[in-house]
Structure formats: C-alpha cells, structure tokens
Design a protein around this motif. Structure first.
Motif, PDB file in Angstrom:
ATOM      1  N   ALA A 215     -47.601 -31.961  58.419  1.00 14.89           N
ATOM      2  CA  ALA A 215     -46.384 -31.174  58.247  1.00 14.89           C
ATOM      3  C   ALA A 215     -45.826 -30.636  59.558  1.00 14.89           C
ATOM      4  CB  ALA A 215     -46.673 -30.008  57.297  1.00 14.89           C
ATOM      5  N   ALA A 237     -45.527 -34.499  52.891  1.00 10.67           N
ATOM      6  CA  ALA A 237     -45.488 -33.481  53.946  1.00 10.67           C
ATOM      7  C   ALA A 237     -44.610 -33.930  55.104  1.00 10.67           C
ATOM      8  CB  ALA A 237     -46.905 -33.196  54.436  1.00 10.67           C
ATOM      9  N   ASP A 240     -40.950 -33.626  54.141  1.00 13.06           N
ATOM     10  CA  ASP A 240     -40.476 -32.244  54.029  1.00 13.06           C
ATOM     11  C   ASP A 240     -40.397 -31.533  55.381  1.00 13.06           C
ATOM     12  OD1 ASP A 240     -40.230 -32.484  51.303  1.00 13.06           O
ATOM     13  OD2 ASP A 240     -42.183 -31.596  50.859  1.00 13.06           O
ATOM     14  N   SER A 241     -41.047 -32.101  56.411  1.00 15.22           N
ATOM     15  CA  SER A 241     -41.023 -31.438  57.718  1.00 15.22           C
ATOM     16  C   SER A 241     -39.946 -32.045  58.608  1.00 15.22           C
ATOM     17  CB  SER A 241     -42.398 -31.504  58.381  1.00 15.22           C
ATOM     18  OG  SER A 241     -42.843 -32.860  58.503  1.00 15.22           O
TER      19      SER A 241
END
Length: 482
Positions: A215, A237, A240-241
């Motif tokens: 992330a 992850a 989403d990062s």
C-alpha cells in the motif's frame, strides 16, 4: 550473521517484536529475526528513493553497474557451501538441491542480468512528422518492493533482485518470515560487493510488513511470489494506493499428461523429479496426472515404487532425497487435503501420512481413483502428493486438454509423448505460462517465467524481466527551421 534490518547502508534493530525462524527438520528455533515497524518501512522506502538519483548509483556507467552484479555472483560462489547449508537449515530442502539449484541458480541469475546491463537499448522510430527525431529510452521504474516466498528464498530473491539492479533501480526486500536467513546473508554479500547505501534495503517481519509495502504510495513496482490469495490482497492494496506496477508469480496446479506412446520409465523418472523437488513445495510441481488408460497400471506401479524408494530425512544429511515441509502449519494443510481426498473416494497407493519422528515430514503420497471435481485435483497442495486419473485412448486430445485446463491456475504443465504432433497439439492447447515436454519443471534465467489466469501477472527471468523493471520514455526532437 546479522538478523537485523538493513536500511540506507546500516544494520539496525527492528522496533517490533522479533520473530523466531525454525529448523523444519527438528522444529527447533534457529534464531530470532528482527521485525520492522511502519516507521522503519517508511525509512527503507525513503532510503531507496534518495539512492535512486544519487550520483553513487545513478552516475555509474553501465559497465560499472555490471561489475557490481558480477562481483556479487562471485561472492555467492565463494560462499556457496555456507549459503547452501543456511538455506537447508532454514527451509529444509536437501543439500543437493540447495547446492545445485538454489545457490548455483542465484549466481547464474546475477551473471545473466549483469550481461544485460550494457545491452539495454532504446530505439529510433520513423515517425510521420517532418524534421523530427523520435527515440525511446529505457529508464529504471524507481523504487521496487521485492516480496519473496519461503520455498526457494535465495533463488527467487535473486531472480527479482538481479534484473532490478541491472536496470538501475533501488529495492526494498521483504523475505518470508518463515525463511529469512539466506536473504539476510545475500544482503551482507551485496554490501561486500560494493553496492552504494540505499540501493538495497531489507525489512523483515510478518505479513503486516508486506502489506505496508503493498500500500506504500512511494513504491513504484512490487514483485511478489506466493499464494494467489495474497496476490489478490496485494492487487487491491496497490490499486487503492498509487496504482503501482505489479509482477505476480502466484499459485499453480500443474497437469502432467502421459500419452499412450510415452516412454513410461522416462515419464516416471521425470515426473518424480517434477513432483517431489523440494518436497513438492514448488509452484510448478507436477501434481495431477492424466494417463492414457492403457498405460495407467504400469505408470502407477512404477511411480509407487519410485516414491517408496525415496530417502526421507533431514536436508543436512547427505543422500537425503526428500526433506521436511517448511512448517507445522503447512504440514497440516497438506495432511488435510489428502484426508479430504480419501473422504471423497480417492485411494492411497503409497504414503498418505505424517512421517514419524521430529520435524515436519510427510510421506511421499500417490493417490488414484481421483475425480476432476475433487479438491485434491484443483487446490494447490504444495507437498509431495501425486493424484492420478486416467483418460480413454479414444478420447479426443481436445477433451484431455479441457480437463487439464479445468483449473483457475495456469503456471506450468508437462506432456510425455514420443510423437511430435501430439506434443505440439497438447502444448499449444494447454493454457499455462510454461509447458515442458518430456522434462521436469526447472526454470532457467534466460527463459521467461510466469503464469496465466490466477497464476499471476507479468514475466520474470529472460529478456522479458527487463520490462518489469523499466519504463519506456519517448523523446520527440523537432530540429526543423522555424
């Protein structure tokens, strides 16, 4: 040897609680290894970011960068026996495998990619604009997180680290907490080889450390080898990062198709090697066998005899052919899948039990009477367990291919036949990243490696690995008169 974190050229103690690594042949603690805190993970990534543009690394000529990789390969060879014994103690694989596959393979990967450093080229392109030069550059992608598994810790780290360094990147290494020792030793050797501070960083710890890297908004590329389940978590992850690039080499359930015309003795020997290497703890291990019905009895008898004759024991004992599984937890996973197969109607021809004594040993196991819908035929066992089913000689090859492809995975497969047409038809029809004809599944540093579907994204090794660690920049230069 140190068991600390390595950040920006310094060995530092981890702030989180240490984790014990165990000898799988005895179950005893080898040593405690440091665990990184979130702040230490951030520090490692920051060190890698700073080193990326530092003159000590970015300013090296290609031949100078290549020399560092060649030097590291030499140091691996100079310390080969120590590394092999360390790998066997921590992971369990027989010394013969640690020496010939893990350590030798690690040195070969660094030499192979060292040779590429002076050959990473761009191109000039005949674009349709007047008075304009167009060319491309291959540039480092940036900071790379390398998350490695517990089955071949040294070799798999090497096949990630060597192309990352060859292409001018910096890295943060996160080895499996189950088998971290050879990664720590490799970093020590890299320091001796002369890599500048911050180019190579290492943070040990459990899955929480890997999650932080997955992330992390300042990691540009993450290369992970391990389970498909964790691969899915990493993908979410990363998305989403910062939408970091991913290279994922995940699970496998390799089929082995034995045709009626196959040399059965060769098929048995090759499938034994391909099924029980490292106690079956190989993503490409041959685990489900589709045998022409006319040859099934002969294949089963000879395979059972071969399995029963294997020498099971601690990897450090010379002559051991089958070592322990890596942990008590993993042994339970293998045992439960075998038990589930028996409840579903499979029959044990040989093995099927935990071996007596200390350590995490499981008998090499051969099952027959399996069906395609059984868990043992579609879930990854990752142990010395072989499941055999037959196909009718009258059955079309397309039907056999469909059965072989009836899995979410697609990493590797093998075909055993003396007929070139049969081999090509099967190899072309099987949806897998690598198809081996009449041979075990041993990767090579010059050949691309990776899977279809749930076996992963991208390719490692070979020239294709350079794509994972570089960006292509297009430069447009207009030189016409105003």
């Amino acid at each position: 040897m140190t068991t600390q974190l390595f950040i920006n050229g310094e060995w530092v103690p981890g702030s989180a609680a240490a984790i014990n690594t165990l000898n799988p042949a005895t179950g005893e603690v080898i040593t405690g290894v440091a665990s990184a805190s979130p702040a230490e993970v951030d520090g490692a990534v920051a060190a890698a970011r700073a080193a990326l543009a530092a003159p000590a690394w970015a300013g090296l000529l290609p031949v100078q960068r290549a020399a560092l990789l060649f030097r590291l390969a030499d140091l691996i060879e100079e310390n080969a026996e120590e590394l092999a014994r360390l790998e066997t103690t921590d992971q369990g694989q027989p010394l013969a495998i640690s020496r010939a596959v893990s350590v030798t393979g690690a040195a070969e990967h660094f030499r192979y990619f060292a040779g590429w450093v002076t050959k990473i080229q761009g191109s000039t392109n005949p674009i349709s604009y007047p008075d304009t030069l167009h060319y491309t550059r291959r540039e480092p992608i940036g900071v790379n997180a390398l998350i490695t598994p517990w089955n071949f810790p040294l070799m798999i780290l090497s096949w990630k680290l060597s192309p990352a360094l060859a292409t001018g990147n910096t890295v943060v290494i996160k080895p499996s907490e189950v088998t971290p020792l050879s990664a720590l030793r490799l970093v020590e050797l890299a320091v001796r080889a002369g890599f500048p501070p911050g180019v190579i960083n290492l943070v040990t710890g459990d899955g929480a450390v890997g999650a932080l890297l997955s992330a992390h908004p300042d990691v540009d590329h993450l290369s992970y080898t391990g389970s498909t389940a964790v691969g899915r978590v990493i993908t979410r992850a990363a998305a989403d990062s910062n939408l970091k690039r991913l290279t994922l080499e995940l699970g496998g359930k390799a089929p082995s198709i034995i045709a009626a015309d196959a040399d059965i003795d060769a098929a048995v020997a090759g499938n034994l090697a391909g099924a029980i290497l490292n106690s079956g703890q190989v993503c490409a291990a041959y685990t489900r066998f589709y045998v022409d019905a006319a040859r099934e009895a002969e294949f089963v008898d000879k395979m059972a005899a071969g399995l029963a004759a294997l020498r099971l024991g601690p990897g450090l004992e010379e002559g051991t052919q089958l070592g322990p599984l890596v942990s008590e937890r993993h042994l339970t996973h293998v045992r439960d899948l075998v038990a589930g197969g028996l409840r579903a109607g499979a029959e044990v021809i040989t093995g099927g039990q935990r071996a007596p004594g200390a350590g995490y040993f499981f008998e090499p196991t051969l099952l027959t009477g399996v069906r395609d819908d059984m868990a043992i035929m579609h879930e990854e066992v990752f142990g010395p367990v072989l499941a055999v089913t037959a196909y009718d000689a009258a059955e079309e090859l397309d039907a056999v291919i469909a059965r072989a492809n009836n899995t979410e995975y697609g990493l590797a497969a093998t075909v055993w036949t003396r007929d070139i047409a049969t081999s090509q038809r099967l190899a072309n029809g099987i949806r897998a990243g690598a198809v081996f004809v009449n041979m075990p599944p041993i990767p090579d540093m010059a050949a691309p490696w990776g899977g279809y579907r749930a076996s992963g994204w991208g390719r490692e090794m070979g020239p294709q690995a350079l794509d994972a660690y570089t960006e292509t920049k297009a430069v447009w230069l207009h030189y016409g008169r105003e």
